[in-house]
Scaffold this active site. Structure first.
Site, PDB file in Angstrom:
ATOM      1  CD  GLN A 283      -2.810   1.053   2.473  1.00 57.22           C
ATOM      2  OE1 GLN A 283      -2.194   0.644   3.357  1.00 57.22           O
ATOM      3  NE2 GLN A 283      -4.024   1.584   2.833  1.00 57.22           N
ATOM      4  N   GLY A 284       0.660   2.035  -1.386  1.00 54.52           N
ATOM      5  CA  GLY A 284       1.266   3.452  -1.199  1.00 54.52           C
ATOM      6  C   GLY A 284       0.592   4.611  -0.528  1.00 54.52           C
TER       7      GLY A 284
ATOM      8  CB  SER B 144       2.732  -3.071   5.393  1.00 58.73           C
ATOM      9  OG  SER B 144       1.764  -2.477   6.140  1.00 58.73           O
TER      10      SER B 144
ATOM     11  CD  GLU C   5      -5.048   0.397   6.727  1.00 61.10           C
ATOM     12  OE1 GLU C   5      -5.294   0.816   5.664  1.00 61.10           O
ATOM     13  OE2 GLU C   5      -4.089  -0.118   6.480  1.00 61.10           O
TER      14      GLU C   5
ATOM     15  CB  SER D  99      -4.343   7.960  14.646  1.00 58.82           C
ATOM     16  OG  SER D  99      -4.784   9.305  14.895  1.00 58.82           O
TER      17      SER D  99
ATOM     18  CD  GLU E  10      -4.273  10.494  19.066  1.00 58.61           C
ATOM     19  OE1 GLU E  10      -4.722   9.870  17.771  1.00 58.61           O
ATOM     20  OE2 GLU E  10      -4.803  10.285  19.975  1.00 58.61           O
TER      21      GLU E  10
END
Lengths: 356, 403
Positions: free
Chosen positions: B136-137, B171, B253, B384, B386
């Site tokens: 994944q870019g 990853s 994801e 995240s 947040e």
């Protein structure tokens, strides 16, 4: 929200409509203002019983609907949202003791009266300020019960007490040898110390060695259901408030610090709901009840504690006024937190159940 | 739904179940039992045994590793009911799905939705057969949570683009064959200047540098693109549509990170039981350290109700026929609680729980240390905590945008 069947949805919707329209918090204010010792509107309780709510867990043969604890919890949750004062929870818990431990005669004598609302009942276990079923001194000799029970919920309106004595649970009717001393608590509901001085007592012989624990687990999940309704209501009310209150020329809901705090509370509330619903379902399923009930009440304690405090904080000054409803929730919350197991009691019990 | 099914449909399903059972009996041999999908994660190439290769090929042939994907592109072409049967029968036989990775979990579903016919024909079948690894870019040094701030630029050269820039946290980048990436094609518009394109990791100008993490492992990489030529046919969707497509992929994801099934398997051993092995007990057989005992119970109660919440989300989304609104809640809670569990586990074991290497430590102890450190990433990647809070506040609770 658990996936409900059709009759559960109907029951919940009926309770929601009634609580919203007929029993808003304004009705609790009237109860408080009236200052009657039983601290509920007897007419309102009669209506609840007519709608079948007092008999949700009672078998059909004895006038109930036998819908189970999940269904009872749905009703209690809705009533918790509007702080409806009634002996519904106390009576349901007492009924569960009779269902689990009563003889055929005892069931025949009491259950239909409990389902119809004719008789109000309650459970009397603790003898001090802290929930501790291992420290019971009340005892029975020759069919006469003696001892003192502390902070008994709904004691003033109760016609029948399910009393924990050293050797088991007993049914004691209001009357000779039973005297009440009012203990006014912050929630303004009915609480009393009850003295039993040679009161006529009839043992619940069935239910086995775990009868008291089993009944207490039912008390825990129903208390947790009421707390769930309260937490949901405080959350919803607070969210609405943040969306309309303007400070610094901005609606409060636009502030990220408040958004993240509400996201935290939302996540906590999701956990509380899962735990409470699973506790109720465990009672109905009869599997893993002790653990599920402990988790349900512990999570209810934890989350309602946080949400009730945040409810006031996020409202600011208005939340501190008696005129505004939010403060009522924190007062009732702490009474329920302390009942049938404080957080530390429940953590100890959870560890014991896990053998550590 | 069940009441609408005709009896012969049931009969078909039973026939299909028999077919799956026969397939398993033939292809999932005893020596495969207890092994898991070697290619699913981003941990690096693990050598497949010949038996594992045969198993992957057999499942890939049928498309049952991607059971509901269209048959014309190599998927199973199964109905949801049939896919469930495959799932159930695999589970019963203790068989693992040998097809996996980012191609299956994220890229495939997105390409099926947004790709053109030629792209689907080219890229989906190798994914279904488990022959190719995708990475994944997305993230860049200055585009993490503020992902749309990405700067990797694809310059239009007529029939191809020339890509320059740097991606990070790629990853499994060092082991990947291809990369699905979001890149900038227009510098004048933050969101509409982004396009979604496919890059060949073997192409000249692509350089991958593994990043050593605090856990000592290197599953993440920095990926540098220097004048990398990308044919126009590798653009997915329209130029400028990349942000929309990219966000769609992120939903896949997130669902994967917080998937109910995986969470249940994270339950692990009771911390109380572990603590009894590493600490003293009193006459009642309870942990002598009452403070620790209290904290373990506190954690396990919350962990318990989290698992109940994951289960409830699955039940609700099945009943409602959609994704539960609490997927962000699960991501936020699950990652936080997993981290808390790791911290407690280390504390319970004392210094014996902090080994880096050596025979004095069990594999379980060493794994827990690496897991504790690597687990710090879970509240950062995939959106995240947040960011999840923003999603909950804005999309679920309807709180307004910050002015």
């Amino acid at each position: 929200m658990a996936v409900l069947n059709e009759e559960q949805e109907m029951l919940r919707d009926m309770a929601r409509d009634w609580a919203t329209n007929e029993s808003p918090v304004a009705e609790f204010r009237k109860v408080r203002a009236a200052g009657e010792p039983q601290a509920y509107n007897t007419g309102a309780y009669a209506t609840m019983a007519e709608m079948g709510w007092a008999g949700v867990i009672i078998p059909e043969a004895q006038g109930g609907s036998d819908f189970g604890f999940m269904s009872a919890g749905l009703v209690v949750e809705e009533l918790g949202k509007t702080l409806t004062a009634s002996p519904l929870v106390a009576t349901t818990i007492a009924a569960s003791a009779i269902i689990l431990g009563g003889s055929d005669e005892q069931k025949a004598k009491w259950l239909s009266k409990l389902a119809s609302g004719e008789t109000v009942a309650t459970l009397a276990v603790d003898e001090g300020a802290h929930h501790d079923p291992s420290a019971i001194e009340a005892s029975v000799s020759g069919g006469k019960l003696s001892g003192k029970k502390a902070f008994v919920h709904e004691a003033h309106g109760a016609d029948l007490f399910v009393v924990a004595a050293k050797d088991g649970l007993y049914l004691v009717e209001k009357g000779d040898g039973v005297s009440l001393t009012t203990r006014k608590l912050t929630d303004q509901r009915s609480h009393a110390d009850v003295s039993f001085d040679g009161a006529a007592a009839e043992k619940l012989e069935g239910g086995g060695d775990t009868l008291l624990d089993d009944v207490l687990d039912r008390a825990r999940v129903l208390a947790a259901a009421e707390m769930l309704g309260m937490a949901q209501q405080v959350f919803d009310t607070t969210l609405d408030y943040l969306k309309q209150r303007v400070q610094f020329n901005q609606v409060l809901a636009t502030f990220q610090s408040l958004q993240h705090r509400m996201a935290d509370l939302f996540a906590d509330l999701a956990q509380m709901r899962s735990a409470v619903e699973a506790g109720l379902q465990a009672v109905d399923g009869g599997f893993g009840v002790a653990r599920a009930a402990t988790v349900a009440k512990a999570e209810a304690n934890r989350v309602l504690h946080v949400i009730s405090n945040q409810g006031i904080q996020l409202h600011g000054g208005i939340g501190m006024t008696d005129e505004y409803d939010i403060g009522f929730y924190v007062k009732r919350a702490r009474v329920l937190e302390a009942s049938w197991g404080s957080t530390s009691y429940l953590k100890d019990r959870f560890a014991k159940l896990g053998s550590y | 739904m069940a009441t609408q099914l005709e009896p012969d449909v049931h009969a078909d399903e039973e026939a299909f179940r028999t077919e799956v059972q026969q397939f398993l009996a033939t292809h999932f041999t005893d020596e495969l039992k207890g092994s898991a999908n070697a290619l699913a994660g981003v941990d690096g190439p693990t050598d497949e045994t010949p038996a594992q290769t045969k198993w992957r090929e057999a499942v890939g042939e049928r498309g049952w590793g991607t059971p509901t994907w269209p048959k014309e592109y190599g998927g199973g072409g199964l109905t949801k009911a049939q896919a469930k049967i495959v799932d159930q029968e695999f589970a019963k036989a203790g068989a693992y799905n040998p097809i996996g990775g980012m191609g299956v979990m994220m890229f495939g579903p997105t390409l099926l939705e947004y790709g053109n016919e030629k792209q689907k024909q080219e890229h989906i079948p190798p994914i279904c057969r488990g022959e190719i690894r995708w990475c994944q870019g997305y993230s860049e040094p200055n585009a993490g949570s503020d992902l749309a701030n990405l700067q990797t630029f694809a310059e239009d050269k007529g029939d191809h683009y020339i890509v320059n820039g740097q991606k990070t946290w790629t990853s499994g980048g060092q082991w990947a064959d291809k990369c699905f990436a979001i890149v900038r094609t227009d510098k004048s518009d933050k969101h509409r200047g982004i396009s979604f394109m496919l890059l060949d990791m073997e192409a000249p100008g692509v350089e991958v540098r593994p990043i050593t993490m605090i856990s000592g492992t290197s599953p993440f990489c920095e990926t540098f693109f220097t004048d990398v030529k990308v044919p126009k046919e590798n653009l997915v969707g329209e130029e400028g549509q990349g942000w929309t497509i990219g966000k769609r992929l992120l939903q896949h994801e997130r669902t994967n990170i917080s998937g109910g099934g995986r969470l249940a398997s994270m339950m692990g051993q009771s911390l109380g039981d572990i603590a009894k092995k590493y600490g003293d007990t009193d006459a009642q057989g309870e942990l002598a350290d009452k403070v620790l005992r209290d904290r373990i119970a506190d954690f396990e109660i919350r962990w318990n109700s989290f698992l109940l919440t994951a289960r409830r989300a699955v039940e609700e989304s099945k009943a409602q026929g959609g994704v539960s609104e609490i997927s962000s809640v699960l991501k936020k809670l699950g990652t936080k609680l997993s981290q808390e569990r790791s911290e407690l586990l280390i504390e319970i074991r004392g210094l014996q729980g902090l080994g880096w290497e050596g025979d004095e430590f069990t594999k379980g102890e060493l794994d827990a240390v690496r897991g504790w450190l690597f687990g710090k990433a879970t509240t950062i990647y995939g959106g995240s905590t947040e960011i999840q809070n923003n999603i909950i506040a804005k999309r679920v609770l309807g709180m307004l945008d910050h002015q």
